[in-house]
Design a protein around this motif. Sequence first.
Motif, short mmCIF file in Angstrom:
data_model
loop_
_atom_site.label_atom_id
_atom_site.label_comp_id
_atom_site.label_asym_id
_atom_site.label_seq_id
_atom_site.Cartn_x
_atom_site.Cartn_y
_atom_site.Cartn_z
N UNK A 45 1.01 11.29 0.65
CA UNK A 45 0.54 12.70 1.87
C UNK A 45 1.03 14.02 1.04
N UNK B 9 1.37 17.67 2.77
CA UNK B 9 1.62 19.27 3.78
C UNK B 9 1.70 20.86 3.34
N UNK C 125 5.08 13.99 0.53
CA UNK C 125 5.51 12.63 1.60
C UNK C 125 4.64 11.25 0.38
N UNK D 220 11.37 10.96 3.07
CA UNK D 220 11.80 12.51 4.17
C UNK D 220 10.97 13.36 3.41
N UNK E 159 -3.40 -4.70 10.12
CA UNK E 159 -3.03 -2.08 10.35
C UNK E 159 -1.83 -1.75 9.70
N UNK E 160 -2.09 -0.36 9.42
CA UNK E 160 -1.15 -0.23 8.13
C UNK E 160 0.05 0.51 9.54
N UNK E 161 0.89 0.17 9.33
CA UNK E 161 2.29 0.63 9.93
C UNK E 161 3.17 1.73 8.59
N UNK E 162 2.77 2.72 8.37
CA UNK E 162 3.60 3.82 7.96
C UNK E 162 4.78 3.65 7.47
N UNK F 258 3.07 15.34 15.57
CA UNK F 258 1.77 14.44 14.82
C UNK F 258 1.16 13.88 15.34
N UNK G 14 -4.35 13.34 10.09
CA UNK G 14 -3.48 13.76 11.38
C UNK G 14 -3.60 14.99 11.47
N UNK G 15 -3.73 15.41 12.89
CA UNK G 15 -3.48 16.31 13.13
C UNK G 15 -3.31 17.18 12.93
N UNK H 136 -4.10 0.45 19.41
CA UNK H 136 -5.48 -0.46 18.32
C UNK H 136 -6.08 -0.14 19.74
N UNK I 119 2.58 24.14 8.69
CA UNK I 119 1.75 24.94 10.25
C UNK I 119 0.64 23.93 9.84
N UNK I 120 0.54 22.51 9.45
CA UNK I 120 -0.74 21.52 9.03
C UNK I 120 -0.31 20.21 9.23
N UNK I 121 -1.16 19.31 9.84
CA UNK I 121 -0.58 17.80 9.26
C UNK I 121 -0.95 17.47 8.22
N UNK I 122 -0.15 16.53 7.57
CA UNK I 122 -0.16 16.26 6.64
C UNK I 122 -1.33 15.48 5.88
N UNK J 126 7.41 6.29 6.18
CA UNK J 126 7.61 7.88 4.81
C UNK J 126 8.75 8.25 4.46
N UNK K 51 -3.94 12.75 3.43
CA UNK K 51 -3.68 11.83 2.14
C UNK K 51 -4.17 12.93 0.41
N UNK L 281 0.85 -1.16 -0.22
CA UNK L 281 -0.17 -0.22 0.14
C UNK L 281 0.92 1.22 -0.20
#
Lengths: 114, 115
Positions: A36, A38, A89, A106, A99-102, B91, B106-107, B50, A41-44, A104, A46, A32
Amino acid sequence: QQQVRQSPQSLTVWEGGTTVLTCSYEDSTFNYFPWYQQFPGEGPALLISILSVSDKKEDGRFTTFFNKREKKLSLHIIDSQPGDSATYFCAASAYDSGYNKLTFGKGTVLLVSP
Amino acid sequence: DAGVTQTPRHEVAEKGQTIILKCEPVSGHNDLFWYRQTKIQGLELLSYFRSKSLMEDGGAFKDRFKAEMLNSSFSTLKIQPTEPKDSAVYLCASSPGLGVGAEQFFGPGTRLTVL
């Protein structure tokens, strides 16, 4: 060990031009691949994503390509706009234990000049 | 629908202090993640929950970083004691956790400066 490599680190494109960002990965279990976006001042957030069973996904001006054999993916932005100026990103994950551990890359700082 | 909320947005701490960052995930999401973002290292996973259970605790961050999920709608990240190298954006993200391709939301992040 960096599992997801992203290039370039930064890029300037003229308004209306085409932006190309690339990523490569090492773990063949990754299936997968989200991109993303970004803004400061904001989060990433999708932007677009692709599963390893596909080689292309399009959403408006944004297209992501996936090459399983070469373990590479790319993001193309056509008709780039100043509002596209942001950090991008790529990420990758393997569905594991539900679960999806992403992992990233850089990031690429994109500046679209009017 | 409310997105992921993080407070405070900015935090300044003296070296050696204890700070607590807060996160409220999207209602109904099962997965919650804490990341640290710096220009040099990029996005690094600190903790993953989780359904309130800790699934992964970033190895390099175990000694001074502790994330907790007090209930399904609230999480904290404690850094104790803080060091200047902890200066970064922290984050929080949540996800439905429904399988391959479950999007992470994301926040806006908390920018921490340790003097």
